[in-house]
Enzyme design. Sequence first.
Site, PDB file in Angstrom:
ATOM      1  N   GLU A  18      -9.597  -1.488   5.274  1.00 52.03           N
ATOM      2  CA  GLU A  18     -10.236  -1.201   6.553  1.00 52.03           C
ATOM      3  C   GLU A  18     -11.501  -2.045   6.729  1.00 52.03           C
ATOM      4  OE1 GLU A  18      -8.569   0.371   8.616  1.00 52.03           O
ATOM      5  OE2 GLU A  18      -8.107   2.449   8.118  1.00 52.03           O
ATOM      6  N   HIS A  43      -7.400  -4.536  10.088  1.00 50.55           N
ATOM      7  CA  HIS A  43      -7.139  -4.306   8.657  1.00 50.55           C
ATOM      8  C   HIS A  43      -5.860  -5.005   8.196  1.00 50.55           C
ATOM      9  CE1 HIS A  43      -4.821  -0.351   9.652  1.00 50.55           C
ATOM     10  NE2 HIS A  43      -3.933  -1.155   9.111  1.00 50.55           N
ATOM     11  N   ASP A  78       0.824  -1.213   0.000  1.00 58.77           N
ATOM     12  CA  ASP A  78       0.000   0.000   0.000  1.00 58.77           C
ATOM     13  C   ASP A  78       0.859   1.264   0.000  1.00 58.77           C
ATOM     14  OD1 ASP A  78       0.964  -0.366   2.574  1.00 58.77           O
ATOM     15  OD2 ASP A  78      -0.992  -0.745   3.468  1.00 58.77           O
ATOM     16  N   ASN A 134      -7.573  -2.647  14.275  1.00 57.51           N
ATOM     17  CA  ASN A 134      -8.981  -2.903  13.906  1.00 57.51           C
ATOM     18  C   ASN A 134      -9.122  -4.076  12.936  1.00 57.51           C
ATOM     19  OD1 ASN A 134      -8.046  -1.871  11.509  1.00 57.51           O
ATOM     20  ND2 ASN A 134      -9.321  -0.033  11.510  1.00 57.51           N
TER      21      ASN A 134
END
Length: 265
Positions: free
Chosen positions: A148, A143, A72, A141
């Site tokens: 996400e 991801h 990313d 979280n």
Amino acid sequence: MEIVIRQDPADVARTVAGIIGDLVTKREGRAGRPPVLGLATGSSPVATYQELIRRHRAGDLSFAGVTVFMLDEYVGLRKTHRQSYATFIREHFADHVDISDNAVHSPDGETKDIEAEVAAYERMIREAGGIDLQLLGVGTNGHIGFNEPGSSLSSRTRMKTLTARTRTDNARFFPSLDEVPRYCLTQGIGTIMESRHAVLTATGERKADAVSGLVEGPITAMCPGSVLQLHRHATIVIDEAAAGRLANREYYDEVLAHKPAWQSF
Ligand code: GLP
């Protein structure tokens, strides 16, 4: 999934470096080509990169011919910005080993044409023969990459909006929260799922909930890492602290204890 629980972060780094080192040494990329590695940023893989650099400097490991695709990149940061992921991978890994500069690819977060950029990135991965080993961290979280919660489990490389939680988590790398980018380009979950081997690493108590969700929770877009339960070959390498909330610990230890000796780690 193989769940490998090590004593501490240094053991985790040695294990993950061992898995990557084996693949690179055997040059077992597709059709006898040097392997194609998918690499990650964040603090989780840093110790692994240091261990790989150490092995390279000791003369035990050459990355000649290896191709790298980053997971990313932030949108809107210059490639040369200290916190761009293109800079990160050079600083923490590529500049210290024998990977040629033009063999390290990352999505261009400065592009004016997002659609063309993400399509080109997918095409480049395909033309390289696909990713042999994808290294992953996990967000608090759940991801993976920057996919996400709520991301399509079959998504491809695209632009995403970062959640408030991820921006706050990553604010430690920037002078202030305001300077953390709001958007990113990330390989999709479908892209990650096509890798031949996915190796996820996480350490520390702050990752214990995410690890429990991805290993033992239901497969759900609300915890994107849980999709690895469907991956053809996923290895989760964590330390005791990150394993702290796993309910089926005994089972993982037993499976590993009976692993054939030729499947090392
Ligand atoms: C970052 C990256 C992810 C990384 C995750 C965890 O935002 N995009 O690839 O796995 O967040 O980061 P860390 O290892 O620093 O906790």
